[in-house]
Scaffold this active site. Structure first.
Site, PDB file in Angstrom:
ATOM      1  N   HIS A  20       0.834  -1.214   0.000  1.00  0.00           N
ATOM      2  CA  HIS A  20       0.000   0.000   0.000  1.00  0.00           C
ATOM      3  C   HIS A  20       0.867   1.261   0.000  1.00  0.00           C
ATOM      4  CE1 HIS A  20      -3.918  -2.090   1.111  1.00  0.00           C
ATOM      5  NE2 HIS A  20      -3.017  -3.048   1.156  1.00  0.00           N
ATOM      6  N   ASP A 126      -5.875   5.340   2.584  1.00  0.00           N
ATOM      7  CA  ASP A 126      -6.022   3.918   2.319  1.00  0.00           C
ATOM      8  C   ASP A 126      -7.386   3.403   2.774  1.00  0.00           C
ATOM      9  OD1 ASP A 126      -3.827   1.668   1.643  1.00  0.00           O
ATOM     10  OD2 ASP A 126      -5.469   0.878   2.861  1.00  0.00           O
TER      11      ASP A 126
END
Ligand code: UDP
Length: 487
Positions: A20, A126
């Site tokens: 990520h 995120d």
């Protein structure tokens, strides 16, 4: 300063996991390279050290320092984690994973204070930080979610969530058709995530993620239109009902500088020059690259089979391998390294993956189907042998093998986070997949041709006027428009 003249300030908050952090740092960099954009990245001290040099180089490239890293301390001990455990790649047990998520949720208040101080125009955060949408709402700014996966997987997950086709089959191995997708996609219950099959603590997290998605302004997707046009349309038209899902990838292609490629995500354990030198001495398309992502989730018994398959396949290879399972000390066959010396390069830790994939000597990629790895393989025009382990990796495999037809399945059938819950795939199966991937014949040639064509399309997508570059323009315009309307 007059607000009209103020640059657009975009704040990025990635989840502290390599799969990520890496693409979001690339996205932050892509914004920073645009004129009149100011970028903030929020992360912890340890993660900041991994990205600092990339950010410094971006400043040199753009000619102005418009990116700032803001630090938040992860309250590890409060959540039951060892101090300094700031990235998911340092977490080794299921209990630690849940503690890690708890630690992240404790960042809500400090993050809110930071946003109050910085007053950005937009938050791109995120999916695993769902409460950031409440912070954005409080300050009346848009929040965009980043899932780190393909449109295809987003569509498959949504179809399974909505229609539960896995509940109408008699066993874990009986295939079912994923309903209402542009292509007939078959999966089995054993390939879908445990938290979808049954209720686990992770199901609660996923529900919060979904809720936050629905409240968000939209989503940023690391993909490009030409890779999965049917799924871009399906996702926009059938799933979210708007075009507020922007495809801006492959984001790895923003790394043009050798150092950026070599140090992407972390300092490589091997000297990048040494690695390139080794590849320079190989025939074009002859080397197999084997890597299972950032979390090193392969157990000792499986590593042993991979080693034997590589040795018996007798082709040059680069293998990124590390045994994180302390219980299984011995996993290298006796004398393996001596026997494969010259033929194989073993990297016991972080590898400069994008650099390796883009070397002309690499002819095939054995991958765990993490979305970043797959898209990096696509961007490099390399065909793949797919070996999914967990997360949405079994979905990603279907895109590569059933839809795009640029991959060979190794034959993994069971979704499992822990190596001990996973079937060991024997060396014969692995050798078969490697031979299909690297060998001759019409099928292999066709896979290579398609992979190379997609690689060209990927590069065009991010060039000025390409589909991803245009969608990034559209995204920036939309964020600006939001700000004007909010006034
Ligand atoms: N990666 C790397 N070197 C390594 C292992 C991984 O550069 O030795 C990078 C890889 O290029 C990708 C990311 O780490 O960008 C891994 O993300 P992915 O989605 O493929 O898998 P995950 O690690 O999340 O399972």
């Amino acid at each position: 300063m007059d607000s009209e003249a103020r640059p657009l300030h975009v704040l990025f908050f990635p989840m502290m996991a390599q799969g990520h952090m890496i693409p979001m740092t690339d996205i932050a960099k892509m914004f920073a390279l645009r004129e009149e954009v100011q970028v903030s990245i929020v992360t912890t001290p340890l993660n900041a050290t991994r990205i600092q040099s990339t950010i410094d180089r971006t400043a040199q490239l753009s000619g102005h320092h418009n990116t700032t890293i803001h630090l938040l301390q992860l309250p590890c001990s409060e959540a039951g984690l060892p101090d300094g455990c700031e990235n998911l790649d340092m977490v080794t047990t299921q209990d630690m994973i849940m503690a890690f998520f708890k630690a992240i949720s404790l960042l809500h208040h400090p993050f809110e204070q930071l946003v109050e101080r910085l007053r950005p125009d937009c938050i791109i955060s995120d999916m695993f930080l769902p409460w950031t949408v409440d912070v954005a709402e409080k300050f009346n700014i848009p929040r965009l979610a980043f899932h780190g996966t393909s449109f295809f997987s987003l569509c498959v997950s949504e179809s399974i969530r909505k229609h539960s086709p896995h509940e109408s089959v008699a066993s874990d191995t009986e295939p079912f058709l994923v309903p209402k997708l542009p292509h007939p996609i078959e999966m089995t219950r054993s390939q879908i995530p445990e938290h979808v099959r049954t209720r686990t603590p992770f199901t609660d997290i996923e529900e919060k993620v979904k809720e936050a998605d629905l409240k968000s302004y939209g989503e940023v997707v690391n993909s490009f239109y030409e890779l999965e046009p049917d799924y871009v349309k399906h996702y926009r038209e059938e799933v979210i009902g708007s075009d507020r899902a922007w495809h801006i990838g492959p984001v790895s292609l923003c790394n043009k500088d050798e150092k950026d490629m070599a140090e992407r995500g972390n300092k490589a354990l091997i000297d990048a020059n040494q690695c390139m030198h080794w590849l320079d001495s190989r025939e074009p398309g002859s080397v197999i690259y084997v890597c299972f992502g950032s979390l090193f989730l392969i157990g000792g018994a499986q590593l042993m089979e991979i080693a034997l398959a590589l040795e018996e396949s007798d082709r040059p290879f680069i293998w990124v391998a590390k045994n994180t399972d302390q219980m299984e000390e011995k996993w290298m066959p006796d004398g393996f390294e001596q026997r494969t010396k010259g033929k194989g390069l073993i990297i016991r830790g972080w590898a400069p993956q994008v650099m390796i994939l883009n070397h002309q000597a690499v002819g095939g990629f054995v991958t765990h189907c993490g979305w970043n790895s797959l898209l990096e393989g696509v961007a490099a025009g390399v065909p793949m042998a797919t070996w999914p382990l967990f997360a949405e990796q079994f979905c990603n495999e279907k895109l590569i093998t059933s839809v795009l037809r640029i991959g060979v399945e190794v034959g993994a059938k069971v979704w499992a986070k822990d190596a001990k819950d996973r079937q060991v795939i024997g060396r014969e199966e692995i050798k078969r997949a490697m031979a299909q991937l690297m060998g001759g014949g019409d099928e292999a040639d066709e896979r290579r041709r398609k992979a190379s064509e997609l690689g060209e399309m990927a590069k065009r997508a991010v060039e000025k006027g390409g589909s991803s570059s245009l969608d990034l323009d559209r995204l920036i315009d939309d964020i600006k428009m939001y700000g004007q309307q909010a006034k």
